[in-house]
Scaffold this motif. Structure first.
Motif, short mmCIF file in Angstrom:
data_model
loop_
_atom_site.label_atom_id
_atom_site.label_comp_id
_atom_site.label_asym_id
_atom_site.label_seq_id
_atom_site.Cartn_x
_atom_site.Cartn_y
_atom_site.Cartn_z
N UNK A 39 -32.52 52.77 131.96
CA UNK A 39 -32.00 52.86 133.35
C UNK A 39 -30.85 51.94 133.49
N UNK A 40 -30.83 50.60 132.84
CA UNK A 40 -29.82 49.79 132.95
C UNK A 40 -28.51 50.34 132.40
N UNK A 41 -28.55 51.02 131.28
CA UNK A 41 -27.45 51.72 130.76
C UNK A 41 -26.82 52.79 131.74
N UNK A 42 -27.57 53.50 132.27
CA UNK A 42 -27.12 54.67 133.30
C UNK A 42 -26.33 54.04 134.33
N UNK A 43 -26.85 52.88 134.85
CA UNK A 43 -26.33 52.13 136.18
C UNK A 43 -25.30 51.20 135.76
#
Length: 221
Positions: A39-43
């Protein structure tokens, strides 16, 4: 301030690494499981990832495979307690830039991190073009007619994926997998929304819809 993603499920080690990185001037986002990391890598955009292999809710190798599968070039330094050669080889083959085996010294970790950052910044990545649109993967920059165009992270990744796959038609599911990984559940019209935004910002021909099949990069002519 540059931001590092730290993916480490040991709270004490995570706190120690966060403190060490902060002392060197980096901002740190700390995830304790694989789902949080994806999720962090998407955002967010990170200058590097410190990635443990043994994680709850997935593995570090799965996180790495998701990154490289969607053409995310962020340098990755694996931090792991696994000292077998096969584990290190698997990590490097999956796209990691370097590894360090626990337990390690703070100064060695920082030196290896600085080294992968130097190598990544020195790498030459070709600029991709469509008419007056230019996409620079290394700088994560898109321009149209020489002027910067603001794209979201997912709009950028879809455009990069299509430009990298020029001449091929990619299905909606293939593009979704590049964005979120194959185990994610998202709305069926998500890719169509991003394509609509790309056309609005860059022109109607930048992404071509092949009805019943998917999308491809626009023709050069």
């Amino acid at each position: 301030m540059d931001t590092i993603l730290l993916v480490e499920d040991d709270p004490m080690l995570g706190q120690a690494l966060t403190a060490a990185l902060g002392q060197e001037g980096w901002r740190v986002v700390h995830c304790q499981d694989a789902a949080c990391a994806r999720t962090a890598l998407i955002d967010h955009a990170f200058v590097a990832v410190l990635l443990d292999l043994g994680l709850p809710r997935g593995s570090g190798l799965e996180v790495l495979a998701t990154m490289r599968g969607r053409y995310d070039p962020t340098p990755v330094l694996i931090i792991t307690a696994r000292d077998q050669l096969s584990d290190r080889v698997r990590g490097l083959d999956a796209g990691a830039d370097d590894y360090i085996v626990k337990p390690f010294q703070r100064d060695e970790m920082l030196a290896r991190l600085r080294a992968v950052l130097r190598r990544s910044r020195g790498a030459v990545t070709p600029v991709l073009r469509w008419r007056d649109v230019e996409l620079d993967p290394a700088a994560q920059l898109v321009t149209r007619g020489g002027k910067r165009v603001g794209l979201s992270a997912n709009e950028f990744r879809i455009l990069l994926t299509l430009f990298e796959s020029r001449g091929r038609v990619l299905s909606r599911d293939q593009l979704q997998d590049r964005l979120y990984g194959s185990d994610s559940e998202i709305g069926s019209n998500t890719v169509a929304v991003y394509v609509h935004q790309l056309r609005r910002k860059l022109g109607d021909g930048v992404v071509v819809t092949e009805l019943g099949f998917g999308y491809r990069a626009g023709d050069e002519a």
